[in-house]
Design a protein around this motif. Structure first.
Motif, short mmCIF file in Angstrom:
data_model
loop_
_atom_site.label_atom_id
_atom_site.label_comp_id
_atom_site.label_asym_id
_atom_site.label_seq_id
_atom_site.Cartn_x
_atom_site.Cartn_y
_atom_site.Cartn_z
N LEU A 257 0.93 -1.35 0.12
CA LEU A 257 -0.03 0.06 0.09
C LEU A 257 0.83 1.26 -0.05
O LEU A 257 0.58 2.28 -0.65
CB LEU A 257 -1.03 0.01 1.09
CG LEU A 257 -2.15 -1.16 1.18
CD1 LEU A 257 -2.83 -1.29 2.30
CD2 LEU A 257 -3.05 -0.95 -0.19
N VAL A 258 2.03 1.43 0.78
CA VAL A 258 2.79 2.47 0.80
C VAL A 258 3.48 2.65 -0.75
O VAL A 258 3.54 3.92 -1.06
CB VAL A 258 3.88 2.43 1.86
CG1 VAL A 258 4.88 3.47 1.76
CG2 VAL A 258 3.24 2.49 3.24
N MET B 7 2.28 1.51 -3.70
CA MET B 7 1.06 2.02 -4.36
C MET B 7 1.04 3.72 -4.29
O MET B 7 0.97 4.26 -5.35
CB MET B 7 -0.11 1.18 -4.09
CG MET B 7 -0.06 -0.02 -4.71
SD MET B 7 -0.08 -0.36 -6.45
CE MET B 7 -1.58 0.54 -7.06
N ALA B 8 0.96 4.07 -2.94
CA ALA B 8 0.70 5.49 -2.81
C ALA B 8 1.89 6.34 -3.33
O ALA B 8 1.63 7.48 -3.87
CB ALA B 8 0.53 5.77 -1.19
N MET B 9 3.01 5.83 -3.22
CA MET B 9 4.32 6.41 -3.63
C MET B 9 4.17 6.29 -5.28
O MET B 9 4.81 7.52 -5.80
CB MET B 9 5.77 5.67 -3.16
CG MET B 9 5.79 5.94 -1.85
SD MET B 9 7.23 4.98 -1.01
CE MET B 9 8.55 5.59 -1.83
N ARG C 271 1.82 6.29 -7.33
CA ARG C 271 0.65 7.25 -7.55
C ARG C 271 1.12 8.85 -7.53
O ARG C 271 0.83 9.73 -8.20
CB ARG C 271 -0.80 7.26 -6.80
CG ARG C 271 -1.33 5.79 -7.22
CD ARG C 271 -2.20 5.89 -8.58
NE ARG C 271 -3.31 6.93 -8.38
CZ ARG C 271 -3.32 7.86 -9.36
NH1 ARG C 271 -2.73 8.08 -10.16
NH2 ARG C 271 -4.65 8.65 -9.06
N ALA C 272 1.93 8.96 -6.38
CA ALA C 272 2.19 10.44 -6.20
C ALA C 272 3.36 10.82 -7.38
O ALA C 272 3.61 11.86 -7.74
CB ALA C 272 2.92 10.52 -4.73
N TRP D 275 -4.07 -7.77 -2.61
CA TRP D 275 -4.08 -6.44 -2.36
C TRP D 275 -4.34 -5.90 -3.85
O TRP D 275 -4.90 -4.92 -4.04
CB TRP D 275 -3.10 -5.78 -1.86
CG TRP D 275 -3.10 -5.99 -0.18
CD1 TRP D 275 -2.76 -6.59 0.66
CD2 TRP D 275 -4.42 -5.31 0.41
NE1 TRP D 275 -3.31 -6.51 1.84
CE2 TRP D 275 -4.41 -5.48 1.76
CE3 TRP D 275 -5.40 -4.35 0.22
CZ2 TRP D 275 -5.42 -5.42 2.55
CZ3 TRP D 275 -6.44 -4.05 1.09
CH2 TRP D 275 -6.30 -4.47 2.36
N LEU E 187 -7.73 -3.87 -4.62
CA LEU E 187 -7.86 -2.34 -5.24
C LEU E 187 -8.39 -2.26 -6.49
O LEU E 187 -9.44 -1.36 -6.82
CB LEU E 187 -6.16 -1.77 -5.16
CG LEU E 187 -5.72 -1.52 -3.76
CD1 LEU E 187 -4.24 -0.91 -4.10
CD2 LEU E 187 -6.61 -0.63 -3.03
N VAL F 294 -8.90 7.85 -6.83
CA VAL F 294 -7.76 7.95 -5.89
C VAL F 294 -7.01 6.74 -6.32
O VAL F 294 -5.67 6.83 -6.16
CB VAL F 294 -8.33 7.99 -4.33
CG1 VAL F 294 -7.22 7.89 -3.49
CG2 VAL F 294 -9.04 8.97 -4.07
N ILE F 295 -7.39 5.62 -6.40
CA ILE F 295 -6.69 4.59 -6.47
C ILE F 295 -5.98 4.45 -7.95
O ILE F 295 -4.81 3.74 -8.11
CB ILE F 295 -7.60 2.86 -6.34
CG1 ILE F 295 -8.04 2.97 -4.97
CG2 ILE F 295 -6.84 1.97 -6.64
CD1 ILE F 295 -9.18 1.95 -4.60
#
Length: 173
Positions: free
Chosen positions: A26-27, A29-31, A33-34, A82, A86, A99-100
């Protein structure tokens, strides 16, 4: 004689493996996306190095002190789970999908560059013109709309045409 317990019996508690895999996935994936969409398209040699280095950097956090095949299988299953979760959430709840999942970004409209998107994706004008040439377009005024797609590729709708152009493929001699 092989120690079958060491090979197949998890050496780390299953819940710990699941939590490590969940948090790391999850971390990351967030990175990603950013980081933006442009980096998802094609992999150059520096991109491959980056992937290898990130994998090496997160590996100890993912596996801890595990040594069995089962530990690796549980970890791989957690990451795949995961990814599927998602995808399912993005499909089921379109608002969360924004968001995803990455969305196409309007890069060119009626022959004019969208500098806001270019800044966000760290794209130069010359990088955009390279992509246009790959689609057989020499003048940006020929473009009705061009989108930076979630996979990092650029899709183009020409003026007075509705279909998209495929990038030119190199000829094999």
């Amino acid at each position: 004689m092989p120690d079958w317990n060491a090979v197949f019996v998890p050496s780390t508690p299953v819940l710990e493996i699941f939590l490590r895999g969940t948090i790391t996935f999850l971390v990351l994936m967030a990175m990603m996306r950013a980081a933006g969409q442009r980096e998802a398209g094609g992999l150059g040699i520096t991109d491959v190095f980056l992937v290898v280095l990130v994998a090496q950097a997160v590996a100890p956090g993912l596996v801890g002190e595990s040594h069995s095949i089962t530990d690796g299988v549980i970890l791989a299953a957690t990451v795949i789970l995961w990814s599927l979760v998602l995808d399912a959430v993005a499909y089921r709840w379109p608002r969360l999908s924004r968001v995803i999942k990455a969305r196409p970004r309007l890069l060119i409209e009626h022959g004019r560059l969208n500098h806001k998107v270019m800044r966000r994706e760290l794209m130069t004008r010359s990088e955009v013109t390279v992509q246009l040439r790959l689609h057989g377009i020499e003048d940006i005024s020929q473009v009705q709309r061009a989108y930076l797609e979630p996979n990092g590729m650029i899709s183009i709708l020409r003026q007075n045409r509705t279909e998209t152009d495929e990038p030119a493929r190199p000829e094999v001699l």
